[in-house]
Design a protein around this motif. Structure first.
Motif, PDB file in Angstrom:
ATOM      1  N   LEU A 103     -45.441 -17.924 -65.564  1.00 22.57           N
ATOM      2  CA  LEU A 103     -46.769 -18.794 -65.445  1.00 22.57           C
ATOM      3  C   LEU A 103     -46.694 -19.466 -63.994  1.00 22.57           C
ATOM      4  O   LEU A 103     -45.953 -20.105 -63.704  1.00 22.57           O
ATOM      5  N   VAL A 104     -47.920 -19.295 -63.309  1.00 21.26           N
ATOM      6  CA  VAL A 104     -47.854 -19.524 -61.892  1.00 21.26           C
ATOM      7  C   VAL A 104     -49.494 -20.121 -62.065  1.00 21.26           C
ATOM      8  O   VAL A 104     -50.432 -19.560 -62.273  1.00 21.26           O
ATOM      9  N   ILE A 105     -49.571 -21.485 -61.614  1.00 19.56           N
ATOM     10  CA  ILE A 105     -50.748 -22.043 -61.377  1.00 19.56           C
ATOM     11  C   ILE A 105     -51.222 -22.575 -60.083  1.00 19.56           C
ATOM     12  O   ILE A 105     -50.366 -23.308 -59.458  1.00 19.56           O
ATOM     13  N   PRO A 106     -52.095 -22.182 -59.483  1.00 16.67           N
ATOM     14  CA  PRO A 106     -52.570 -22.558 -58.135  1.00 16.67           C
ATOM     15  C   PRO A 106     -52.927 -24.049 -58.031  1.00 16.67           C
ATOM     16  O   PRO A 106     -53.228 -24.436 -58.994  1.00 16.67           O
ATOM     17  N   PRO A 107     -52.848 -24.540 -56.859  1.00 15.27           N
ATOM     18  CA  PRO A 107     -53.038 -25.907 -56.474  1.00 15.27           C
ATOM     19  C   PRO A 107     -54.613 -26.040 -56.684  1.00 15.27           C
ATOM     20  O   PRO A 107     -55.211 -25.031 -56.390  1.00 15.27           O
ATOM     21  N   LYS A 108     -55.033 -27.359 -56.687  1.00 16.77           N
ATOM     22  CA  LYS A 108     -56.660 -27.764 -56.482  1.00 16.77           C
ATOM     23  C   LYS A 108     -57.534 -27.019 -57.175  1.00 16.77           C
ATOM     24  O   LYS A 108     -58.558 -26.869 -56.906  1.00 16.77           O
ATOM     25  N   GLN A 109     -57.132 -26.687 -58.578  1.00 15.34           N
ATOM     26  CA  GLN A 109     -58.173 -26.026 -59.698  1.00 15.34           C
ATOM     27  C   GLN A 109     -58.592 -27.191 -60.689  1.00 15.34           C
ATOM     28  O   GLN A 109     -57.917 -27.686 -61.180  1.00 15.34           O
ATOM     29  N   GLN A 110     -59.839 -27.024 -60.658  1.00 19.21           N
ATOM     30  CA  GLN A 110     -60.691 -27.767 -61.876  1.00 19.21           C
ATOM     31  C   GLN A 110     -59.983 -27.268 -63.418  1.00 19.21           C
ATOM     32  O   GLN A 110     -59.765 -28.197 -63.978  1.00 19.21           O
ATOM     33  N   ARG A 111     -60.299 -25.838 -63.371  1.00 21.85           N
ATOM     34  CA  ARG A 111     -59.633 -25.510 -64.661  1.00 21.85           C
ATOM     35  C   ARG A 111     -59.185 -24.131 -64.399  1.00 21.85           C
ATOM     36  O   ARG A 111     -59.783 -23.241 -63.674  1.00 21.85           O
ATOM     37  N   PHE A 112     -57.774 -23.894 -64.773  1.00 22.98           N
ATOM     38  CA  PHE A 112     -57.246 -22.397 -64.737  1.00 22.98           C
ATOM     39  C   PHE A 112     -56.639 -22.002 -65.878  1.00 22.98           C
ATOM     40  O   PHE A 112     -55.953 -22.886 -66.515  1.00 22.98           O
ATOM     41  N   THR A 113     -57.156 -20.725 -66.590  1.00 24.42           N
ATOM     42  CA  THR A 113     -56.670 -20.362 -67.503  1.00 24.42           C
ATOM     43  C   THR A 113     -55.505 -19.318 -67.657  1.00 24.42           C
ATOM     44  O   THR A 113     -55.900 -18.219 -67.001  1.00 24.42           O
ATOM     45  N   ASN A 114     -54.605 -19.520 -68.523  1.00 22.02           N
ATOM     46  CA  ASN A 114     -53.705 -18.113 -68.610  1.00 22.02           C
ATOM     47  C   ASN A 114     -53.683 -18.072 -70.198  1.00 22.02           C
ATOM     48  O   ASN A 114     -54.031 -18.801 -70.948  1.00 22.02           O
ATOM     49  N   TYR A 115     -53.237 -16.754 -70.418  1.00 23.66           N
ATOM     50  CA  TYR A 115     -53.534 -16.156 -71.826  1.00 23.66           C
ATOM     51  C   TYR A 115     -52.184 -15.443 -72.118  1.00 23.66           C
ATOM     52  O   TYR A 115     -51.605 -14.702 -71.458  1.00 23.66           O
ATOM     53  N   ALA A 116     -51.606 -15.875 -73.501  1.00 25.48           N
ATOM     54  CA  ALA A 116     -50.651 -15.160 -74.010  1.00 25.48           C
ATOM     55  C   ALA A 116     -51.103 -14.218 -74.994  1.00 25.48           C
ATOM     56  O   ALA A 116     -52.164 -14.666 -75.877  1.00 25.48           O
ATOM     57  N   TYR A 117     -50.961 -13.162 -75.291  1.00 22.28           N
ATOM     58  CA  TYR A 117     -51.043 -12.187 -76.014  1.00 22.28           C
ATOM     59  C   TYR A 117     -50.200 -11.497 -76.946  1.00 22.28           C
ATOM     60  O   TYR A 117     -49.198 -11.176 -76.711  1.00 22.28           O
ATOM     61  N   CYS A 118     -50.478 -11.664 -78.454  1.00 20.58           N
ATOM     62  CA  CYS A 118     -49.610 -11.158 -79.297  1.00 20.58           C
ATOM     63  C   CYS A 118     -50.460  -9.943 -80.035  1.00 20.58           C
ATOM     64  O   CYS A 118     -51.419 -10.210 -80.887  1.00 20.58           O
ATOM     65  N   PRO A 119     -50.256  -8.746 -79.671  1.00 20.34           N
ATOM     66  CA  PRO A 119     -51.055  -7.452 -80.097  1.00 20.34           C
ATOM     67  C   PRO A 119     -50.855  -6.979 -81.692  1.00 20.34           C
ATOM     68  O   PRO A 119     -49.867  -7.467 -82.025  1.00 20.34           O
ATOM     69  N   GLY A 120     -51.973  -6.385 -82.320  1.00 15.63           N
ATOM     70  CA  GLY A 120     -51.749  -6.082 -83.418  1.00 15.63           C
ATOM     71  C   GLY A 120     -50.632  -5.294 -83.805  1.00 15.63           C
ATOM     72  O   GLY A 120     -50.220  -5.375 -84.891  1.00 15.63           O
ATOM     73  N   LYS A 121     -50.112  -4.720 -82.921  1.00 22.85           N
ATOM     74  CA  LYS A 121     -48.841  -3.943 -82.947  1.00 22.85           C
ATOM     75  C   LYS A 121     -47.863  -4.720 -83.627  1.00 22.85           C
ATOM     76  O   LYS A 121     -46.960  -4.203 -84.287  1.00 22.85           O
ATOM     77  N   CYS A 122     -47.641  -5.972 -83.150  1.00 26.32           N
ATOM     78  CA  CYS A 122     -46.642  -6.728 -83.608  1.00 26.32           C
ATOM     79  C   CYS A 122     -46.926  -7.346 -84.906  1.00 26.32           C
ATOM     80  O   CYS A 122     -46.240  -7.513 -85.932  1.00 26.32           O
ATOM     81  N   THR A 123     -48.118  -7.817 -85.124  1.00 24.75           N
ATOM     82  CA  THR A 123     -48.791  -8.434 -86.616  1.00 24.75           C
ATOM     83  C   THR A 123     -48.650  -7.372 -87.501  1.00 24.75           C
ATOM     84  O   THR A 123     -48.473  -7.685 -88.553  1.00 24.75           O
ATOM     85  N   SER A 124     -48.725  -6.222 -87.456  1.00 23.71           N
ATOM     86  CA  SER A 124     -48.721  -5.064 -88.162  1.00 23.71           C
ATOM     87  C   SER A 124     -47.272  -4.948 -88.956  1.00 23.71           C
ATOM     88  O   SER A 124     -47.254  -4.385 -89.970  1.00 23.71           O
ATOM     89  N   ARG A 125     -46.245  -5.513 -88.234  1.00 22.55           N
ATOM     90  CA  ARG A 125     -44.977  -5.598 -89.059  1.00 22.55           C
ATOM     91  C   ARG A 125     -45.113  -6.501 -90.399  1.00 22.55           C
ATOM     92  O   ARG A 125     -44.286  -6.344 -91.043  1.00 22.55           O
ATOM     93  N   MET A 126     -46.091  -7.414 -90.305  1.00 22.43           N
ATOM     94  CA  MET A 126     -46.062  -8.196 -91.598  1.00 22.43           C
ATOM     95  C   MET A 126     -46.398  -7.420 -92.638  1.00 22.43           C
ATOM     96  O   MET A 126     -47.361  -6.447 -92.405  1.00 22.43           O
ATOM     97  N   THR A 127     -45.838  -7.861 -93.891  1.00 25.60           N
ATOM     98  CA  THR A 127     -46.352  -6.953 -95.042  1.00 25.60           C
ATOM     99  C   THR A 127     -47.307  -7.670 -95.833  1.00 25.60           C
ATOM    100  O   THR A 127     -47.925  -6.793 -96.731  1.00 25.60           O
ATOM    101  N   GLU A 128     -47.746  -8.892 -95.584  1.00 23.25           N
ATOM    102  CA  GLU A 128     -48.877  -9.268 -96.239  1.00 23.25           C
ATOM    103  C   GLU A 128     -49.415 -10.462 -95.316  1.00 23.25           C
ATOM    104  O   GLU A 128     -49.055 -10.661 -94.374  1.00 23.25           O
ATOM    105  N   PRO A 129     -50.768 -10.849 -95.584  1.00 22.09           N
ATOM    106  CA  PRO A 129     -51.332 -11.968 -94.865  1.00 22.09           C
ATOM    107  C   PRO A 129     -50.467 -13.074 -94.717  1.00 22.09           C
ATOM    108  O   PRO A 129     -49.751 -13.467 -95.739  1.00 22.09           O
ATOM    109  N   ILE A 130     -50.621 -14.047 -93.595  1.00 25.55           N
ATOM    110  CA  ILE A 130     -50.008 -15.310 -93.579  1.00 25.55           C
ATOM    111  C   ILE A 130     -50.809 -16.500 -93.371  1.00 25.55           C
ATOM    112  O   ILE A 130     -52.113 -16.054 -93.060  1.00 25.55           O
TER     113      ILE A 130
END
Length: 192
Positions: free
Chosen positions: A39-66
């Motif tokens: 996580l690196v955030i440059p200075p002097k930014q009004q708004r700077f957005t980072n994204y974390a991603y949990c792909p469907g490949k990982c949630t596919s391990r669930m056996t039922e909805p949560i």
């Protein structure tokens, strides 16, 4: 408790029962690994957005909805907004797991009036927006409040019996060096 003229009367109340509840809850954590490389955030930014991603490949391990019924969205001092986005079959579904006016000093759980249903195969994105106008140097991920985090702690039912309840995004250090135009010998990126 009284320290330096401040009185705190907050407390926890625990209730114990021998009668187990019919449905057990769990906690799913999605976000960026807490690290200066992640996580690196440059200075002097009004708004700077980072994204974390949990792909469907990982949630596919669930056996039922949560069913997510509450959660805590967490950044540090630079955080100004956060949200959890769920993508199902290429389309975003409505999620009330968001805080458009995030304030580190007033962190509170998000209680959902209707559970956010996450299906096996859904993609989950945690979006963290920061404001760094008051900073003159880069800000990095870390555990101190002057560092930053991007995490969503979501409480759900029924509990899954998996060894890990985390889905964390991370940056490949060598890929980051390539993007920055650096050579491995120019910086210590740790053991490979």
């Amino acid at each position: 408790m009284n320290a330096m003229g401040i009185t705190d009367s907050s407390a926890f109340r625990f209730y114990l029962t021998e009668q187990l509840r019919p449905v057990e809850t769990g906690r799913l954590t999605i976000g960026l690994t807490v690290s200066a490389v992640e996580l690196v955030i440059p200075p002097k930014q009004q708004r700077f957005t980072n994204y974390a991603y949990c792909p469907g490949k990982c949630t596919s391990r669930m056996t039922e909805p949560i069913n997510v019924f509450t959660g805590l969205l967490h950044t540090h001092l630079l955080g100004v907004a956060m949200r959890v986005r769920v993508i199902r079959n290429g389309e975003e579904i409505k999620s009330d797991m968001r805080d458009d006016h995030y304030d580190f000093n007033y962190q509170t759980p998000t209680f959902l009036s209707k559970p956010l249903v996450i299906m096996p195969g859904d993609d989950i994105i945690v979006e963290c927006t920061y404001g760094s106008m008051d900073r003159d140097t880069m800000s990095y991920g870390g555990f101190g409040s002057d560092n930053e985090m991007c995490l969503a702690f979501m409480e759900y039912y029924p509990k899954r019996n998996l060894s890990s309840e985390d889905c964390m995004s991370f940056v490949d250090p060598e890929g980051l060096l390539e993007v920055l135009g650096l050579k491995k010998e120019e910086i210590n990126i740790g053991p490979q």
